[in-house]
Design a protein around this motif. Structure first.
Motif, short mmCIF file in Angstrom:
data_model
loop_
_atom_site.label_atom_id
_atom_site.label_comp_id
_atom_site.label_asym_id
_atom_site.label_seq_id
_atom_site.Cartn_x
_atom_site.Cartn_y
_atom_site.Cartn_z
N UNK A 122 0.84 -1.21 0.00
CA UNK A 122 0.00 0.00 0.00
C UNK A 122 0.87 1.26 0.00
N UNK A 123 1.90 1.27 0.85
CA UNK A 123 2.72 2.47 1.01
C UNK A 123 3.66 2.69 -0.17
N UNK A 124 4.26 1.61 -0.67
CA UNK A 124 5.17 1.74 -1.81
C UNK A 124 4.44 2.25 -3.06
N UNK A 182 12.91 20.98 0.92
CA UNK A 182 13.46 19.72 0.41
C UNK A 182 12.79 19.25 -0.88
N UNK A 183 11.46 19.44 -0.95
CA UNK A 183 10.73 18.93 -2.12
C UNK A 183 10.19 20.04 -3.02
N UNK A 195 6.45 10.81 4.49
CA UNK A 195 7.29 10.21 5.53
C UNK A 195 7.31 8.69 5.37
N UNK A 196 6.15 8.11 5.12
CA UNK A 196 6.05 6.65 4.96
C UNK A 196 6.77 6.16 3.71
N UNK A 197 6.66 6.93 2.63
CA UNK A 197 7.30 6.54 1.37
C UNK A 197 8.83 6.59 1.51
N UNK A 198 9.31 7.54 2.30
CA UNK A 198 10.76 7.68 2.50
C UNK A 198 11.38 6.46 3.19
N UNK A 199 10.54 5.67 3.88
CA UNK A 199 11.04 4.45 4.53
C UNK A 199 11.43 3.39 3.48
N UNK A 200 10.84 3.51 2.31
CA UNK A 200 11.04 2.48 1.28
C UNK A 200 11.99 2.93 0.16
N UNK A 201 12.00 4.23 -0.11
CA UNK A 201 12.78 4.69 -1.26
C UNK A 201 13.07 6.18 -1.14
N UNK A 202 14.03 6.63 -1.90
CA UNK A 202 14.27 8.06 -1.97
C UNK A 202 13.18 8.67 -2.86
N UNK A 203 12.44 9.61 -2.30
CA UNK A 203 11.40 10.27 -3.09
C UNK A 203 12.07 11.38 -3.86
N UNK A 204 12.08 11.23 -5.16
CA UNK A 204 12.88 12.15 -6.01
C UNK A 204 12.11 13.45 -6.24
#
Length: 378
Positions: free
Chosen positions: A306-308, A328-329, A369-378
């Motif tokens: 779900x989060x990814x 940052x974004x 925040x949750x997405x950052x746990x899995x990957x670098x959010x570009x």
């Protein structure tokens, strides 16, 4: 009385009688006038009276209502992952939950457009207390999750619900939608409640629980709205929880939330269906022989999907930057989008309540925040 009568939607044989009983209801008139503004009332009434199945009702009426809702309140619905699903196959869709009615309805619109089996969908009985809403829910193939029960009643209800879900998926070849936890996510943190999985597992006819879950063909679903149409309505409950207070709903609060969800501004919406959980379940079974640990591991696998696969929007990045006083974004949104979001924040929350303001921003920022746990959010 048949076993599932207390919770099931209408059978097709009951549809026409239910429609005949509701055809003059003012709420149905409002819905049809919204959907078909060019038609005289007698035209849509005649068409409705010729309806004899849930599929006909959904395809000829509800589908068009949702298209009109999308046209009036959004910038469109996009989807991904549906091409991986097989036609004439039932799946158990376990989804994050943001809007009372739209989450499941938009999933069904997407399934219909891809020629896939549409769902029977779980709905809390607290949302259908009014007779007309109960009829409409049953016409839309909703089945009831009973709320406010004693622990003993809850156990019996959960067993019945789990057996019904198994009956739909394994014997009627009907897909099922259920939220990953009771109630909508208020804080932007989508997390599967293992209790939901335990309830589903109560219907197991397998020695090993994971063999049963594998048979159900679980598909995690990520749904994201650029603007949550009910964002400000979620604040009182969040604030009560922050103050360790018991939150008590206002009379008609659920109904007002349903209306806000349908007609409130959403901008873009995206639904992603993940892969059928198959090898993941094999791995869980191989690594754990304790059913509680298996359930925890399965909840984690659903959360990961779900989060990814959650679609992040400019609003999410803007909220993250405002909340953390960073840029940052900033490369992922325009100044005009930031101004629009800040205006919404100001109009809906104001600046005199820092706790509510933080809750509102966190709701949009937490998916980042949750997405950052899995990957670098570009």
């Amino acid at each position: 009385m048949q076993k599932f009568d207390a919770i099931r939607p209408f059978y097709d044989s009951e549809i026409n009688e239910a429609i005949q009983g509701a055809v003059n209801h003012p709420m149905l008139k409002a819905m049809m006038n919204f959907t078909f503004p060019e038609l005289e009332d007698h035209v849509w009434k005649e068409q409705l009276k010729k309806t004899h199945s849930i599929r006909d009702f959904q395809c000829n009426f509800i589908y068009h209502t949702i298209q009109k809702v999308l046209e009036k309140s959004s910038e469109g619905l996009t989807t991904s992952g549906f091409e991986k699903l097989e036609k004439n196959t039932s799946y158990l869709f376990i989804s994050n939950h943001r809007d009372i009615l739209l989450d499941t309805t938009l999933l069904n619109v997407s399934l219909f457009e891809h020629g896939l089996v549409m769902t029977a969908s779980a709905i809390g009985d607290n949302l259908v207390q009014k007779a007309f809403l109960s009829t409409l829910a049953k016409l839309n193939r909703n089945f009831l999750v009973l709320r406010g029960l004693t622990p003993r009643e809850m156990l019996q209800s959960s067993k019945l619900l789990s057996e019904y879900i198994g009956q739909l998926l394994l014997r009627e070849n009907r897909s099922v939608w259920i939220a990953q936890r009771e109630g909508r996510t208020k804080d932007g943190n989508d997390e599967t409640n293992p209790g939901v999985l335990k309830m589903i597992g109560m219907g197991s006819d397998e020695k090993n629980l994971m063999d049963y879950f594998k048979k159900l063909k679980i598909v995690p679903v990520s749904i994201s709205y650029e603007y949550d149409p009910t964002d400000v309505l979620k604040m009182p409950q969040l604030m009560a929880e922050a103050n360790n207070e018991v939150y008590i709903k206002e009379k008609n609060e659920d109904f007002m939330t349903i209306l806000s969800g349908i007609m409130g501004t959403k901008k873009r919406i995206h639904i992603h269906v993940g892969d059928v959980l198959d090898t993941e379940i094999d791995k869980i079974a191989a690594e754990n022989d304790n059913s509680n640990k298996q359930i925890q591991a399965l909840a984690q696998v659903i959360d990961d999907s779900v989060l990814k696969n959650y679609q992040l929007w400019p609003t999410n990045f803007i909220a993250y930057d405002i909340l953390n006083e960073t840029e940052k974004f900033a490369h992922l949104y325009k100044e005009s989008e930031k101004s629009l979001f800040e205006r919404r924040l100001e109009m809906r929350i104001g600046s005199d309540n820092p706790v509510t303001r933080q809750g509102f921003l966190s709701m949009y920022a937490n998916p980042v925040v949750n997405k950052l746990k899995y990957e670098d959010v570009i």
